[in-house]
Every structure is written in structure tokens, then in C-alpha cells.
Design an enzyme around this catalytic site. Structure first.
Site, short mmCIF file in Angstrom:
data_model
loop_
_atom_site.label_atom_id
_atom_site.label_comp_id
_atom_site.label_asym_id
_atom_site.label_seq_id
_atom_site.Cartn_x
_atom_site.Cartn_y
_atom_site.Cartn_z
N ARG A 18 23.81 -21.68 27.08
CA ARG A 18 24.06 -20.41 26.39
C ARG A 18 23.14 -19.27 26.85
O ARG A 18 22.26 -18.82 26.10
CB ARG A 18 23.98 -20.59 24.87
CG ARG A 18 25.04 -21.53 24.38
CD ARG A 18 25.02 -21.72 22.89
NE ARG A 18 25.70 -20.68 22.14
CZ ARG A 18 25.90 -20.74 20.84
NH1 ARG A 18 25.47 -21.75 20.15
NH2 ARG A 18 26.54 -19.78 20.23
N LYS B 193 30.22 -16.23 8.11
CA LYS B 193 28.85 -16.19 8.64
C LYS B 193 28.78 -15.37 9.92
O LYS B 193 27.90 -14.53 10.09
CB LYS B 193 28.38 -17.62 8.92
CG LYS B 193 27.09 -17.69 9.73
CD LYS B 193 26.70 -19.12 10.03
CE LYS B 193 27.33 -19.74 11.24
NZ LYS B 193 26.79 -19.27 12.53
N ASN B 194 29.73 -15.61 10.82
CA ASN B 194 29.65 -14.96 12.13
C ASN B 194 30.01 -13.48 12.08
O ASN B 194 29.75 -12.74 13.03
CB ASN B 194 30.54 -15.68 13.15
CG ASN B 194 29.95 -17.01 13.57
OD1 ASN B 194 28.82 -17.34 13.19
ND2 ASN B 194 30.70 -17.77 14.35
N ASP C 39 34.78 -23.31 17.55
CA ASP C 39 34.07 -23.73 16.33
C ASP C 39 34.90 -24.67 15.45
O ASP C 39 34.42 -25.13 14.40
CB ASP C 39 33.63 -22.50 15.51
CG ASP C 39 32.45 -21.79 16.16
OD1 ASP C 39 31.87 -22.33 17.11
OD2 ASP C 39 32.11 -20.67 15.72
N ARG D 160 23.65 -24.47 7.51
CA ARG D 160 23.59 -23.21 8.26
C ARG D 160 24.90 -22.45 8.14
O ARG D 160 24.92 -21.22 8.25
CB ARG D 160 23.30 -23.49 9.75
CG ARG D 160 21.89 -23.98 10.00
CD ARG D 160 21.62 -24.02 11.48
NE ARG D 160 22.08 -22.79 12.09
CZ ARG D 160 22.48 -22.66 13.35
NH1 ARG D 160 22.45 -23.70 14.15
NH2 ARG D 160 22.88 -21.52 13.81
N CYS E 140 20.32 -24.78 23.35
CA CYS E 140 20.70 -25.27 22.03
C CYS E 140 21.55 -26.51 22.23
O CYS E 140 21.87 -26.88 23.35
CB CYS E 140 21.44 -24.21 21.24
SG CYS E 140 23.10 -23.95 21.82
#
Ligand code: UD1
Length: 427
Positions: free
Chosen positions: A130, A22-23, A314, A406, A125
Site C-alpha cells: 500500500r 467509516k470510510n 472490502d 476498527r 499493513c
């Protein structure tokens, strides 16, 4: 709203094909803004965040169409063609950006291609404040004039960007991506120092080179970019998701299982593999990926999150779940984000013994976890609750599953195929 129900105690075995990262996919999609020719991306994961980015790019004028079948060349993901023939709107509105912070990565490409970009400030968030100051400083160094007005980053470079030397004061993945993409179309040479070295950035740099960019130092902490007048179309395959792979490696380890992770390379996740081996997990390279197995009780190990090649933030929450039933204690220190311990009160409801002291959490391994209703608070926190559910006695119900969707493609199907008793329930 969907929930995930898990009945713990099943040993996992089998194969899991790891999806595209995803990233990596999100900035690669944004790179399509840099050229008026089509960029074809192969192996895009089917995730909510990818749809969010596709909606944003469509809003900016990018034509997105399917390009080839799912499953081609052994990949599970889709191939999409992204064609930004003309940028029809240079504003990324609040309504689209607030859904996903990573939307801010359109700022650099939009500005470099159109000389203007107006991107909503993403706001806070669940894992901390951030800020985006580094994105702004880097682009300002390339000659952009940037104002913050009405909740928007308003960036202008009517005569184009100009190459410059920029030292990132701290390592930032998103800011590196934004400034790198912008530098590709700036006039002259840019030297970007102290850049993030995450594999997703290396993947982006390789795609930009395939599009005609001139980038030296790929994979190191200094990128040297010779700006070019225009970039062209290309086809690029997205790398495997090392965070998804790490999560399933931990699922195999926690359940005393044996899983082959197909499509992932060791060099994407050496720091994670080292920690798992230290904890007692067996990991071998195979022709197709990595085999992860475990037949003993895990040992507590200490972990500190760091920029790549260090241990990824993560996977911090998932590591806490892994350590929750290990023999002994482990100190897990989060050095990237403040407030990334939202999973801990939920794990505690399942019987984990974890105490937070500042940026560290002390996990004292317990004999067993017990199933409970728990709530996902962010993407990776929710994955840690699924992991805990796999070994807990009885039933665990994870609510707010949209966080998991997500970033994990069909998590319940992939785990169920390896023997987990897990299902999605539509309430
Ligand atoms: C990316 C990843 C995210 C991962 C993170 C760190 C994507 C889409 N997301 O997020 O999953 O957890 O890298 O590996 O790729 N910072 C500033 N100013 C800035 C930018 C960042 O102070 O302008 C700080 C952040 O608050 C944080 C640290 O720098 O403390 C690292 O953040 P960054 O690497 O930018 O993370 P993201 O790119 O947002």
C-alpha cells in the site's frame, strides 16, 4: 483481550440499522482542517478508527465536541463538531499514523490550509505494501514540494497550491480524497481525471460543496475544481456504510434468514446486490432500506473485486465465507490489493475448501463448516470469520477482535438482536 464466541446454526431475522460509513467519516473529519469555522458531522459511527482520527486531529489543533444527541433523525451515530480555528501543529506523528493508514488523508488539507504538512509514511499493513506515491504525485502536480525524509512525507507550498491537470495513473480512493481536498483551496482550476468514484468520495465532495468548494463532475471519473480562497463551516450527514450492510446481507443469506437493513440505499451497493441475487439471495427495496432473505442453498458465483461501481475489495473475504458452503465452485479474484487472502487459512481450519492461485481463490462449496478457534488478521478478514462462525457446527472463537472494532459498530449486539448466538468475552 476480547474474543467473540459464536455458536453456529441460528437463522437470523429482524432489522439491523446500518451505521455511518467509516470510510466516508474519516476523510470528512480531515476536511475540518480546511476551514477555521466548525464542521458538524452527523451520524459518525462509534468505532476505534474514528477515535484514532479524532486523536490525530486534536493533536493538530482541532477542537472536537459533541454536537447533538445520538439517535437524532433516526441515526444511531454521534454528531461531532470539529473546529480547526487554528492549526497548531502541522506534523502527523508516526505514533498516531501507524495505528491507521487512513491518517494520511490529513496531508492534503493540512498542506492546503497551512502551506506545510509533515505526515509519517504509513508503512506496510496486513493486506499488502500500500504505497502513497499517488498522493505525492497528485499534490506535487498542484505545486507542492515534497521530500521523503526520516520516514516522513514533508510537503511545502509556502505560496499556496496552484490548480493543475492531474491524471491518476491508477484509481486510488485515498489519493483522490487528498488531492481533491487540496485542490479546493488551490489557485485556479484543477482537472482531476481517473479519480475513484466510490460513494464515500461523492459524500466528501458534497460536504466540500456545502463548505463553499466549487466542484463539478461529482460521481464521475473526472472532477473539475475551481479553487476558492477560503471554505466555511457546514453541517453534513455521513452516508450509510455499504460494507457493513453487505456483511449483514451475507449473514442473512448464509443463515437462510430474513433481515431488513435499515438506512442503506441500493445505489450504494448494486454490484454486491447483483452477485447475491445471482447466488440465489432475494433482495427487495423497502421504505427504509433493503430486505435480504434466502430460503435455498446458495449457488457458487464468480466475483472479481474492482474500483466502484465494481464489487468492493472490502467485501471479498466475506464473499469467500458466503461461498464456502454454496453449491458448486466459485472463483474469487482480488484485483485491488495483493496479499488479501489472510482469511483463507483460518476459513480452512473451519473446513472450507479454498485454493489460492495468484490473485484468485477457488472456493469449492462444502456441506458444512465446523466451529474452531480462529484468529482475525485484518478488519474484513475478521468479519468473514464471524460470518463463517454463524453457520458452523459447534463453537467458533474469534480472537484479536480489535480488528473488527476498527470498522464494525457493536457487531455482536447487532447480530444477537437478530437471533445469533454470539457474545463478546473478555479474557
Ligand atoms: C480505501 C479504503 C479501503 C479500501 C480501498 C479500496 C478508506 C479509509 N479505506 O483504502 O477500505 O479497501 O480504498 O477500495 O477509505 N495505491 C498505490 N499508490 C498510492 C495509493 C494507492 O499504488 O499512492 C494502490 C494500493 O496499493 C492499492 C490500490 O492502489 O493496490 C487502491 O488503493 P486505494 O484506493 O488508495 O486504497 P485506500 O485509499 O488505502
Amino acid at each position: 483481550m476480547d474474543k467473540i464466541r459464536i455458536r453456529g446454526g441460528k437463522r437470523l431475522s429482524g432489522k439491523i440499522r446500518i451505521s455511518g460509513a467509516k470510510n466516508a467519516a474519516l476523510p470528512l473529519m480531515a476536511a475540518s482542517l480546511l476551514t477555521d469555522e466548525p464542521l458538524v458531522l452527523v451520524n459518525l459511527p462509534q468505532l476505534a478508527d474514528i477515535s484514532t482520527m479524532a486523536n490525530l486531529l486534536t493533536h493538530l489543533g482541532v477542537d472536537i465536541s459533541m454536537a447533538g444527541e445520538t439517535g437524532k433523525d433516526g441515526h444511531t451515530g454521534r454528531s461531532l463538531s470539529l473546529h480547526a480555528r487554528e492549526i497548531t501543529d502541522t506534523t502527523a506523528p508516526y505514533d498516531l499514523v501507524r495505528r491507521m493508514r487512513a491518517s494520511v488523508v490529513v496531508l492534503g488539507p493540512l498542506l492546503a490550509r497551512s502551506g506545510h504538512a509533515r505526515v509519517s509514511l504509513p508503512g506496510g499493513c496486513a493486506i499488502g505494501t500500500r504505497p502513497v506515491d499517488l498522493h505525492i504525485k497528485g499534490l506535487t502536480q498542484l505545486g507542492a514540494e515534497i521530500d521523503l525524509t526520516g520516514g516522513y512525507i514533508d510537503a511545502k507550498a509556502p505560496n499556496g497550491l496552484v490548480g493543475a491537470h492531474f491524471v491518476f495513473p491508477t484509481v486510488s480512493v485515498g489519493a483522490t480524497e487528498n488531492v481533491l481536498m487540496a485542490a479546493c483551496l488551490a489557485k485556479g482550476e484543477s482537472v482531476l481525471s481517473n479519480v475513484a468514484r466510490e460513494p464515500e468520495i461523492t459524500d466528501l465532495a458534497h460536504c466540500l460543496v456545502a463548505m463553499g468548494a466549487k466542484i463539478g463532475g461529482i460521481g464521475s471519473d473526472t472532477l473539475i475544481v475551481q479553487g476558492v480562497e477560503r471554505l466555511h463551516g457546514a453541517e453534513h450527514t455521513v452516508i450509510a456504510d455499504r460494507i457493513e450492510a453487505g456483511t449483514y446481507a451475507m449473514a442473512a443469506a448464509m443463515t437462510g434468514g430474513d433481515i431488513e437493513l435499515i438506512g442503506v440505499q441500493l445505489d450504494l451497493m448494486e454490484s454486491v446486490v447483483d452477485k447475491l441475487i445471482e447466488a440465489g439471495v432475494k433482495i427487495e427495496k423497502t421504505d427504509q432500506g433493503l430486505r435480504v432473505s434466502c430460503d435455498t442453498r446458495l449457488r457458487g458465483v464468480d466475483v472479481m473485486t474492482e474500483p466502484f461501481p465494481g464489487f468492493p475489495t472490502d467485501l471479498q473475504a466475506q464473499m469467500t465465507a458466503l461461498m464456502s458452503t454454496a453449491d458448486g465452485a466459485s472463483m474469487i479474484t482480488e484485483s485491488i490489493f495483493e496479499n488479501r487472502f489472510m482469511h483463507i487459512p483460518e476459513l480452512a481450519r473451519m473446513g472450507a475448501n479454498v485454493t489460492v492461485h495468484g490473485a484468485s481463490s477457488l472456493v469449492r462449496g462444502v456441506g458444512a463448516l465446523t466451529g474452531a478457534p480462529v484468529m482475525a488478521t485484518d478488519l474484513r478478514a475478521s468479519a468473514s470469520l464471524v460470518l463463517a462462525g454463524l453457520i458452523a457446527d459447534g463453537e467458533t472463537w474469534v480472537s484479536r477482535v480489535y480488528h473488527i472494532d476498527r470498522g464494525y459498530e457493536r457487531i455482536e449486539e447487532k447480530l444477537a438482536a437478530c437471533g445469533a448466538d454470539i457474545e463478546r468475552v473478555d479474557e
